[in-house]
Structures are given as C-alpha cells and as structure tokens.
Write an enzyme that holds these catalytic residues in place. Structure first.
Site, mmCIF file in Angstrom:
data_model
loop_
_atom_site.group_PDB
_atom_site.id
_atom_site.type_symbol
_atom_site.label_atom_id
_atom_site.label_comp_id
_atom_site.label_asym_id
_atom_site.label_seq_id
_atom_site.Cartn_x
_atom_site.Cartn_y
_atom_site.Cartn_z
ATOM 1 N N SER A 120 4.857 23.842 -10.164
ATOM 2 C CA SER A 120 5.789 22.721 -10.121
ATOM 3 C C SER A 120 6.147 22.220 -11.516
ATOM 4 O O SER A 120 6.685 22.964 -12.325
ATOM 5 C CB SER A 120 5.181 21.609 -9.256
ATOM 6 O OG SER A 120 6.101 20.595 -8.985
ATOM 7 N N ASP A 179 11.317 20.876 -6.147
ATOM 8 C CA ASP A 179 11.045 20.102 -4.939
ATOM 9 C C ASP A 179 11.282 18.615 -5.174
ATOM 10 O O ASP A 179 11.078 17.803 -4.277
ATOM 11 C CB ASP A 179 9.633 20.359 -4.402
ATOM 12 C CG ASP A 179 8.526 19.937 -5.360
ATOM 13 O OD1 ASP A 179 8.826 19.571 -6.518
ATOM 14 O OD2 ASP A 179 7.344 19.981 -4.948
ATOM 15 N N ASP A 182 12.520 19.572 -11.417
ATOM 16 C CA ASP A 182 11.299 20.075 -12.033
ATOM 17 C C ASP A 182 11.233 21.583 -11.844
ATOM 18 O O ASP A 182 12.165 22.193 -11.319
ATOM 19 C CB ASP A 182 10.069 19.381 -11.455
ATOM 20 C CG ASP A 182 9.926 19.587 -9.957
ATOM 21 O OD1 ASP A 182 10.946 19.847 -9.296
ATOM 22 O OD2 ASP A 182 8.796 19.487 -9.443
#
Length: 445
Positions: free
Chosen positions: A102, A244, A240
C-alpha cells in the site's frame, strides 16, 4: 508468537520478514484451507500486484504456492488492490491475492487475501491458514492435480469498465490532475478518468519498481497541490501505492481529506435516497466537523475502531451504503467490497459535474476543526487506562470544550504509546489541551 496476519494481511520487509518461502507457504496453505472448506470443485485464485520490484519475486512465489496445492491461478499483473477484489467476484474465483504494501516505502511488501466475492477473509480463516503453515505430512497433488496458471490480459479493461459503469454522471468538462504515486493506479486511473469524460493530467505515473510512494501520492500531496494550480485544473486526486485510498485537492490547491469526501458523497447519496438508514460509518479518528455537518443534515454517524476492516465489518453487518476513514479509504458497498480510491474519485467528480459546483464549495459543507495529535511514550499503557487522574483530566477538558470540541485517548496497538487527540475550534486551544493531557498521561505512566 505474534499473529502473522495484521489488520491488512501479512506485511514486512520484502525478502527479509516477507520472504518468498513465506509467500509460497501462505499461498499454499490458503489454497488447502479453501479446498477443505469446499470440495465441490478445484479452487481458482486471482493474483495481482503493485509495481514495486519485490512484487515480481513474490508473485512468482505466490503463484507457485497456489498451483502446488492444486489451485488454478488467474494472473492479473499490475492492478490496484480494489481491482483485484472486484475481479475475484467478476471472474467467479474462490480467492484473491494482492501483493502490495500500500502506502509503505518501496522496500516493504505485503500479501492481502480476499475471499469469494472479493470480501476480506474472516479472522477464523486467516487463523486456519496460519496454522497450516507448519503442517507436516501434507500430500501435494501430482499429474493433472497440479494447478494451472493463466494470464488475464483484459483484467485492467474489465476493472475500468466497472468503474465507468458505477459513475452516475459523465465527467465531461472537468480537468483533473491525478498523482498515481508511481504505483498500481498508474495505468488505471488516467484511463478510467478519461473514459468517463474528464481531461486528465497524469503525475507520477511512470513506475520503475523503485519509485513507488517516493515523495508522491496521497501521503505527499504538495506536488499535486502545486500541479493543480499550475495546470488550472478543477481538482487533483492523489492515490497511494495500491490505490485503495484517495485524497483530493480543490482548484486553489487546498487539501480535501477523506472526511470531507465522505461528507460530499453522503449528501449525494442522501439526495438520491440511496444512503441506507441515513447513516454514515466512520472511525473514531474522523474529525468532529464531520459529525457536526452530518447532524445538521439529519445523517447519523456510526463510529468504529481505527482500520478499514472495522468500517467494512460495520457496513456489512448493518447493510449500510457508505463508510470510510479520514485517510481517504472510502467504501461504497453497492459498487465495491473494499476501499477503492478510483471509484471514490470518480463519484466525487461526478458530484461536481452533476451540480456544476467547484470542489471547494461542495467540501465547505464540513468545517474541519483543528485536530492535534500527541504521541506520549509510556511504560505501562494499562496503568494509563486505569488512572483516575487521567480520567479526571479528560473530563475537565471535555467540559471546557463542550460540544465544540472532542478528546480521544487511544493506546497504540503496536508501540508503548498513548495517542492523545484533541479537536477544538482554534488550533491553539486544541494544542494547549493536548499538551496538558499529554503531561498527565506521562506523569502517571
């Protein structure tokens, strides 16, 4: 031993904490657990990744682990996390695997698992998978029992078609700068926004495996803010590394965070009669300004613990239509099973296009109160939680702030810290109160 699965899968330094051997073992165990729960057919798994360099190695290990346990694999390539979640359902797979850390720095990586339908795996299934890592005497399939691996060349296109179909109004007339963080949205976001009708300026959309999240994206919005003003754009969107989440920037370069985005989307859904029970789900870290704005429009805010998995659990348990976090994780269950930064951005832009209002005017529905967070190192978090002195100090500050402010003390889940958060109409008031409480916490610990 600490639990292997955290709130967002398995994550660590790639090729050290998260080795290819561990990735292979997790994948193989996941396939075995799935097969044990449903013996009616051979398991099918989809696998995607973000573009960080270690993803190539870990993808190979995950695919090998799945196939070695008898699961067929649909390899998706580089895609956002929400695309993988969507494609689990769209391709009728039994398992989804996303290889990404992430917003973490490039050297880290992670493995996130999705169940059939694209939902996060329950804790109980994760525990079974973890227990199966050390299983002895496992018989591996041979011959035609070994899983087969197939690439899905139109995976990105399927996801973009889904996003465009979920956008309720064309984005024609809008100019957007999108910062892709040199991550998984680098191909998906510009193309999706263009197909929906927007004029797009792509920023940090040239991943080389090394530059993901490097001083760019949703966690570093300064370059995005400047680019929006430079290009005379209507807004900016920052994603990012795995897309998400998203944050937005208005035409003047001012940041619009996840709380403000949720406020805009909540009112849009309420107007359509689609905000189930007139309720929004947010975490305890969402700004008091969100609560006040929603109350003024007759919308209830249900709060959960910090973490998108807790938001998701509440949304599913209560059948609600919108939830998210201040960080920009926003979930729209009618269209996604997890936080989807691209979907969120497109719904936000659709609201701008439908109303003809600039983002700054839409976001002004919420007055974001100054929020001060102080991390206090402590020797004993339990002592702080049980301290009458701390409770009294909190009560005094709450009484002083009244309905115009808020206090939250929260022990860190991973460090010997207590996080002291105060919101107030003025930053100086919030800072003074937070410092005062931090002193009390420090003294009793």
């Amino acid at each position: 031993m600490a639990r292997l699965f955290g709130t967002d899968g398995v994550r660590g330094l790639a090729n050290a904490d998260l080795s290819p051997e561990l990735a292979l073992s997790v994948a193989a165990s996941a396939a075995r657990v799935l097969a044990a729960h449903d013996r009616s057919h051979r398991p099918v798994a989809v696998v995607g990744r973000d573009p960080r360099a270690s993803g190539e190695m870990l993808e190979a290990a995950v695919v090998a682990g799945l196939a070695s346990a008898g699961a067929d694999v649909l390899r998706l390539g580089v895609l956002p996390t929400p695309a993988v979640a969507y494609l689990v359902g769209a391709l009728e797979a039994d398992l989804g695997v996303m290889i990404s850390a992430s917003h973490n720095p490039m050297p880290d990586n992670g493995i996130k698992l999705f169940a059939a339908g694209g939902h996060k795996l329950p804790d109980s299934i994760e525990d079974e998978i973890e227990s199966g890592l050390d299983a002895t005497g496992v018989t591996r399939p041979t011959g035609d029992g070994v899983g087969r691996v197939t690439d899905v060349p139109d995976a990105l296109d399927k996801y973009i078609e889904h996003l465009v179909a979920a956008t309720p109004h064309p984005l024609t007339g809008l100019k957007v700068v999108v910062d892709c963080a040199n991550g998984a949205s680098s191909a998906a976001a510009p193309e999706a926004y263009r197909r929906a009708g927007a004029e797009v300026v792509a920023l940090h959309a040239e991943p080389d495996g090394i530059n993901i999240n490097d001083s760019c994206g949703s966690n570093h919005p300064d370059l995005l803010r400047a680019a929006v003003v430079e290009h005379g754009a209507d807004l900016g969107i920052g994603h990012d590394g795995d897309a998400d989440r998203c944050v937005a920037v208005d035409a003047a370069g001012e940041l619009v965070d996840g709380d403000q985005i949720m406020a805009v989307l909540a009112l849009a859904l309420a107007e359509e009669g689609a905000l189930v029970k007139d309720t929004l789900v947010a975490t305890v870290m969402s700004n008091l300004g969100l609560h006040l704005a929603m109350k003024a429009h007759g919308i209830t805010v249900v709060t959960t613990a910090v973490g998108d998995r807790y938001v998701l659990e509440e949304l599913r348990a209560s059948g609600l239509a919108l939830g998210g976090e201040q960080s920009g994780h926003v979930v729209l269950p009618a269209h996604a099973t997890t936080g989807d930064g691209l979907l969120t951005a497109m719904r936000l832009m659709a609201r701008m296009a439908a109303t003809g209002k600039p983002l700054a005017e839409l976001a002004a529905v919420m007055n974001r109160l100054p929020q001060v967070l102080v991390n206090v190192p402590v020797a004993d978090k339990a002592a702080v939680a049980g301290s009458a002195e701390v409770r009294d100090a909190v009560g005094e500050v709450e009484a002083e702030l009244g309905e115009e402010g808020r206090v939250l003390l929260r022990p860190s889940g991973t460090e010997q810290l207590v996080r002291v958060m105060v919101e107030a109409p003025a930053h100086s008031t919030a800072q003074a109160a937070a410092d005062r409480l931090a002193g009390v916490v420090s003294a009793v610990s």
